[in-house]
Design a protein around this motif. Sequence first.
Motif, short mmCIF file in Angstrom:
data_model
loop_
_atom_site.label_atom_id
_atom_site.label_comp_id
_atom_site.label_asym_id
_atom_site.label_seq_id
_atom_site.Cartn_x
_atom_site.Cartn_y
_atom_site.Cartn_z
N THR A 79 0.81 -1.22 0.00
CA THR A 79 0.00 0.00 0.00
C THR A 79 0.84 1.27 0.00
OG1 THR A 79 -0.13 -0.25 2.40
CG2 THR A 79 -2.01 -1.01 1.13
N LEU A 80 2.02 1.23 0.61
CA LEU A 80 2.82 2.46 0.71
C LEU A 80 3.46 2.85 -0.62
CD1 LEU A 80 5.93 1.60 2.95
CD2 LEU A 80 4.08 0.01 2.52
N HIS A 81 3.38 1.98 -1.63
CA HIS A 81 4.00 2.28 -2.92
C HIS A 81 2.98 2.55 -4.03
CE1 HIS A 81 7.28 -0.29 -0.96
NE2 HIS A 81 7.62 0.97 -0.86
N THR A 82 1.69 2.55 -3.69
CA THR A 82 0.65 2.68 -4.72
C THR A 82 0.80 3.98 -5.53
OG1 THR A 82 -0.86 1.50 -3.27
CG2 THR A 82 -1.85 2.68 -5.11
N GLY A 83 0.98 5.10 -4.83
CA GLY A 83 1.00 6.40 -5.51
C GLY A 83 2.13 6.49 -6.51
N GLN A 84 3.33 6.12 -6.06
CA GLN A 84 4.50 6.21 -6.94
C GLN A 84 4.33 5.27 -8.14
OE1 GLN A 84 8.06 4.94 -4.99
NE2 GLN A 84 9.41 5.78 -6.57
N ALA A 85 3.81 4.08 -7.90
CA ALA A 85 3.65 3.10 -8.98
C ALA A 85 2.63 3.60 -10.01
CB ALA A 85 3.22 1.76 -8.39
N LEU A 86 1.50 4.11 -9.52
CA LEU A 86 0.45 4.58 -10.45
C LEU A 86 0.90 5.81 -11.24
CD1 LEU A 86 -2.88 4.04 -8.54
CD2 LEU A 86 -2.32 3.18 -10.82
N ALA A 87 1.70 6.66 -10.60
CA ALA A 87 2.18 7.86 -11.30
C ALA A 87 2.98 7.47 -12.54
CB ALA A 87 3.03 8.70 -10.36
N ALA A 88 3.71 6.33 -12.44
CA ALA A 88 4.56 5.90 -13.56
C ALA A 88 3.76 5.31 -14.72
CB ALA A 88 5.59 4.89 -13.06
N VAL A 89 2.51 4.91 -14.48
CA VAL A 89 1.73 4.28 -15.56
C VAL A 89 0.50 5.10 -15.96
CG1 VAL A 89 2.46 1.92 -15.06
CG2 VAL A 89 0.40 2.83 -13.96
N GLU A 90 0.30 6.23 -15.31
CA GLU A 90 -0.89 7.04 -15.58
C GLU A 90 -1.05 7.33 -17.07
OE1 GLU A 90 -0.95 10.20 -12.70
OE2 GLU A 90 -2.90 10.89 -13.45
N ARG A 91 0.09 7.60 -17.74
CA ARG A 91 0.06 7.95 -19.16
C ARG A 91 -0.46 6.79 -20.01
NH1 ARG A 91 4.24 4.95 -21.06
NH2 ARG A 91 5.24 4.06 -19.24
N LEU A 92 -0.41 5.55 -19.47
CA LEU A 92 -0.82 4.37 -20.24
C LEU A 92 -2.33 4.14 -20.21
CD1 LEU A 92 1.44 1.38 -19.21
CD2 LEU A 92 1.46 2.63 -21.36
N LEU A 93 -2.98 4.71 -19.19
CA LEU A 93 -4.38 4.35 -18.94
C LEU A 93 -5.29 4.97 -20.00
CD1 LEU A 93 -4.40 4.73 -15.04
CD2 LEU A 93 -3.82 2.73 -16.43
N ALA A 94 -6.02 4.12 -20.70
CA ALA A 94 -6.96 4.58 -21.73
C ALA A 94 -8.30 4.89 -21.06
CB ALA A 94 -7.12 3.48 -22.77
N PRO A 95 -9.19 5.59 -21.77
CA PRO A 95 -10.50 5.88 -21.16
C PRO A 95 -11.26 4.62 -20.74
CG PRO A 95 -10.17 7.15 -23.18
CD PRO A 95 -9.01 6.22 -23.08
N HIS A 96 -10.96 3.48 -21.39
CA HIS A 96 -11.70 2.26 -21.04
C HIS A 96 -10.98 1.40 -19.99
CE1 HIS A 96 -8.73 0.54 -23.80
NE2 HIS A 96 -9.00 -0.61 -23.21
N THR A 97 -9.76 1.78 -19.61
CA THR A 97 -8.99 0.93 -18.69
C THR A 97 -9.66 0.87 -17.32
OG1 THR A 97 -6.92 1.55 -19.78
CG2 THR A 97 -6.75 0.58 -17.57
N LEU A 98 -9.85 -0.36 -16.82
CA LEU A 98 -10.34 -0.54 -15.45
C LEU A 98 -9.15 -0.77 -14.53
CD1 LEU A 98 -13.24 -3.02 -16.27
CD2 LEU A 98 -13.52 -0.68 -15.42
N VAL A 99 -9.23 -0.23 -13.33
CA VAL A 99 -8.13 -0.40 -12.37
C VAL A 99 -8.70 -1.10 -11.13
CG1 VAL A 99 -6.40 0.76 -10.95
CG2 VAL A 99 -6.93 1.63 -13.24
N LEU A 100 -8.13 -2.26 -10.83
CA LEU A 100 -8.61 -3.08 -9.71
C LEU A 100 -7.56 -3.11 -8.60
CD1 LEU A 100 -10.33 -5.36 -8.34
CD2 LEU A 100 -9.14 -7.00 -9.84
#
Length: 309
Positions: A79-100
């Motif tokens: 949990t303590l690494h979620t923000g940093q990890a998501l910041a690195a892939v944010e550019r990849l997320l398409a309008p249809h991408t679901l995040v679980l």
Amino acid sequence: MNIAILGAGAMGSLFGGLLAEAGQRVVLLDIDDAHLAAIRDAGLRLDTDAGSRHVSRLAACRPEQASEAPDLLIVFTKTLHTGQALAAVERLLAPHTLVLTLQNGLGNVEAVGRHVRQERILVGMTTWPADLCGPGHVRSHGQGLVRLMPLVIQQQQAAARVAEVLNLAALQCEVDAQAWVAIWEKVAFNAALNSLCAVTGCTVGQLNAAPEGMALARAVVAEVVATARSAGVAADAAHCMASVAHALAHHAGHKPSMLQDVLAGRRTEIAAINGAVVAQARRAGIAVPNTEMLLGLVRLVEARAVEHS
Ligand code: NAD
């Protein structure tokens, strides 16, 4: 389905490996270069009750190297690494991408929600166990399940499709409108056993060495259940204590992840577990002295480890 696993340690590799075996297109995204290299060289070694094998139909790279928009991104960092990890892939997320997110603890929706619109988020919990044995090698024995739900009701069908894909990999998933009960009950279990083992050095079974062990576990469970109820979640103390009893009977020698983190001098998920419970209890005006005491003790143990490193 095109699936990216963000944080491919024990759980991410297990889910990624099983999903790839079931025919999905999977990329593992992690920052552990030795683990990534081992998977690229020889495939992921997966030891489960179905046997030991190498899964080779898996891509593996660092988050910043990924280039394809996934249909589904499963977050499995601590949990303590979620923000940093998501910041690195944010550019990849398409309008249809679901995040679980199936991470333990509370606050995961908020952490994901800083990078992803509410209607793209699915939240849940899993009881599957997994251990990382070494680079490229994951072990998981016994059974587990997944309970998940969308944050917005309009995404019920999308959630059902994700459950179907997880079930093709035999991950025993159900879309469950009561997923928050399952999440909070797992928080109660973890707040009791993980933090008690982390500060005492006890394995799960050793908590039975003195009557105080179970008395403390019961007290923490009662506090977390009262806190859940203050948040409108109908968690059940007897159900949580049945899980505790099951762990003592069947996983006596297990060192919970928080104890493993403490022993390795790493930071733990205490903020998302006991810390989040204490914060909610304060908002609701409920006293949770045992949960708060364990929060303070684990923080002290973490601080000592940092000082010595
Ligand atoms: P883990 O430490 O084995 O795996 C986490 C992975 O995230 C590591 O490989 C790490 O390198 C990677 N990571 C860290 N920072 C990253 C970043 N910025 N970008 C990409 N990857 C990054 O942890 P785990 O045991 O797999 O647990 C993951 C989550 O699942 C936790 O919330 C845990 O509480 C929960 N969980 C674990 C189990 C279990 O049995 N292991 C069971 C249920 C739930």
